[in-house]
Write an enzyme that holds these catalytic residues in place. Structure first.
Site, mmCIF file in Angstrom:
data_model
loop_
_atom_site.group_PDB
_atom_site.id
_atom_site.type_symbol
_atom_site.label_atom_id
_atom_site.label_comp_id
_atom_site.label_asym_id
_atom_site.label_seq_id
_atom_site.Cartn_x
_atom_site.Cartn_y
_atom_site.Cartn_z
ATOM 1 N N GLU A 40 -26.748 14.246 17.480
ATOM 2 C CA GLU A 40 -27.549 15.391 17.937
ATOM 3 C C GLU A 40 -27.395 15.558 19.446
ATOM 4 O O GLU A 40 -27.251 14.577 20.180
ATOM 5 C CB GLU A 40 -29.028 15.165 17.594
ATOM 6 C CG GLU A 40 -29.315 15.290 16.112
ATOM 7 C CD GLU A 40 -30.789 15.047 15.769
ATOM 8 O OE1 GLU A 40 -31.582 14.826 16.708
ATOM 9 O OE2 GLU A 40 -31.111 15.061 14.573
ATOM 10 N N LYS A 192 2.360 43.223 11.907
ATOM 11 C CA LYS A 192 2.204 41.836 11.431
ATOM 12 C C LYS A 192 1.427 41.799 10.125
ATOM 13 O O LYS A 192 0.482 42.572 9.946
ATOM 14 C CB LYS A 192 1.450 41.054 12.527
ATOM 15 C CG LYS A 192 1.042 39.645 12.165
ATOM 16 C CD LYS A 192 0.380 38.927 13.344
ATOM 17 C CE LYS A 192 -1.126 38.945 13.273
ATOM 18 N NZ LYS A 192 -1.779 38.139 14.312
#
Ligand code: R5P
Length: 312
Positions: A40, A192
């Protein structure tokens, strides 16, 4: 403390934070941003922020989830310590490529990240070269969106012979066109196709690239697939040379290998993301710093002056 700039950094790009602090002529504010044993995030601000105009530098780069939490927890600490304004300075906005539902039952993760940023207490975002400008609309707080154009302009203005801007996909045309306008040169577009994440192929080249020094312009280079395949296709179509200018050097594996082995002469990136040692060693990669640009934007925001005048 009223009307004072306090500039903190998360752990995503400390070298850039130090450079910005130098341009601002301010010390980097003191904080502990570390982890508890279970992973954490632990934050403790060691400088007073009551009534202050606080800026936190944190590009949302790899590990993106961790860096988002660091930024959010730092904002929470500032808010609870009575900072007057809290701005997230995030030159690389991670998750930006997930800005729409690309298939049924997929999330809009960029919107969720925007929500996390707002809920944590930030009341302004300063960012650079968003994947798409519409992401600004995911926020209900002001977003100052900078462009790297002035940095590229200074770098390339010496050598524009036979220069042609090339967008590696349809989505990047606006970006390539903006730079083409600066240098008064033409553009070409790569058609593309992306069948799977991180895999792309070139279908067509729109525009005349023969005998041109092509400069591919993109926001992100991730695995380097789009870039190196585009470079290959341009050389096959008769280009004189191919280089690239990429704002955000994500450079996930195997990007460095692909760039090194490619026909690309040079790949110019910025320091919006901290480069890995492998990337620093790559002789084809050159880094331009955005520190001065960001410091000027911070000053202008603080003084309620125009930010857009920095890149028009
Ligand atoms: C996509 O639209 C982006 O602008 C980049 O072209 C893309 O994210 C690059 O990914 P990769 O380097 O993995 O091909």
């Amino acid at each position: 403390m009223d009307n004072e700039i306090i500039f903190f950094s998360g752990n995503a790009n400390k070298p850039l934070a130090k450079k910005i602090a130098r341009y601002l002529d301010l010390p980097l504010a003191k904080s502990i941003v570390t982890q508890f044993a279970d992973g954490e995030t632990r934050v403790e601000l060691q400088d007073n922020v009551r009534g202050a105009d606080v800026y936190i530098l944190q590009p949302l780069s790899r590990p993106a989830n961790h860096h988002i939490m660091e930024a959010a927890i730092m904002a929470d600490a500032c808010r609870r310590a009575s900072a007057k304004h809290i701005t997230l300075v995030t030159p690389y906005f991670g998750y930006a490529r997930q800005e729409r539902k690309s298939a049924p039952r997929t999330p809009i993760s960029a919107k969720l990240v925007a929500d996390i940023i707002q809920v944590s207490g930030f009341d302004r975002v300063l960012t650079l070269e968003l994947h798409t400008s519409a992401i600004q609309g995911f926020f209900n707080i002001p977003v100052d969106h900078l462009f790297a154009k002035p940095i590229y302009r200074d770098y390339f203005s010496q050598n524009t012979e036979d220069l042609l801007m090339v967008s590696p996909d349809a989505g990047g045309v606006e970006r390539a066109r903006a730079l083409a306008k600066v240098f008064e040169v033409g553009i070409a577009i790569i058609d593309k196709r992306r069948d799977r994440p991180n895999e792309s192929s070139v279908l067509n080249i729109i525009g005349e690239v023969k005998d041109k020094n092509c400069l591919l312009v993109d926001d992100i280079c991730d695995t380097g697939g789009s870039l190196t395949k585009a470079a290959e296709a341009l050389m096959e179509a008769g280009a004189k040379s191919v280089s690239a200018v990429i704002c955000h050097a994500v450079l996930s594996d195997p990007a460095i290998k692909r760039i090194t082995e490619s026909c690309l002469v040079k790949v110019i990136v910025t320091d919006s993301i901290q480069l890995t040692d492998e990337a620093k060693k790559c002789s084809k990669i050159e880094v331009l710093s955005i520190a001065e640009l960001l410091s000027k934007a911070i000053r202008r925001i603080h003084n309620s002056e125009s930010v857009s005048s920095l890149f028009i």
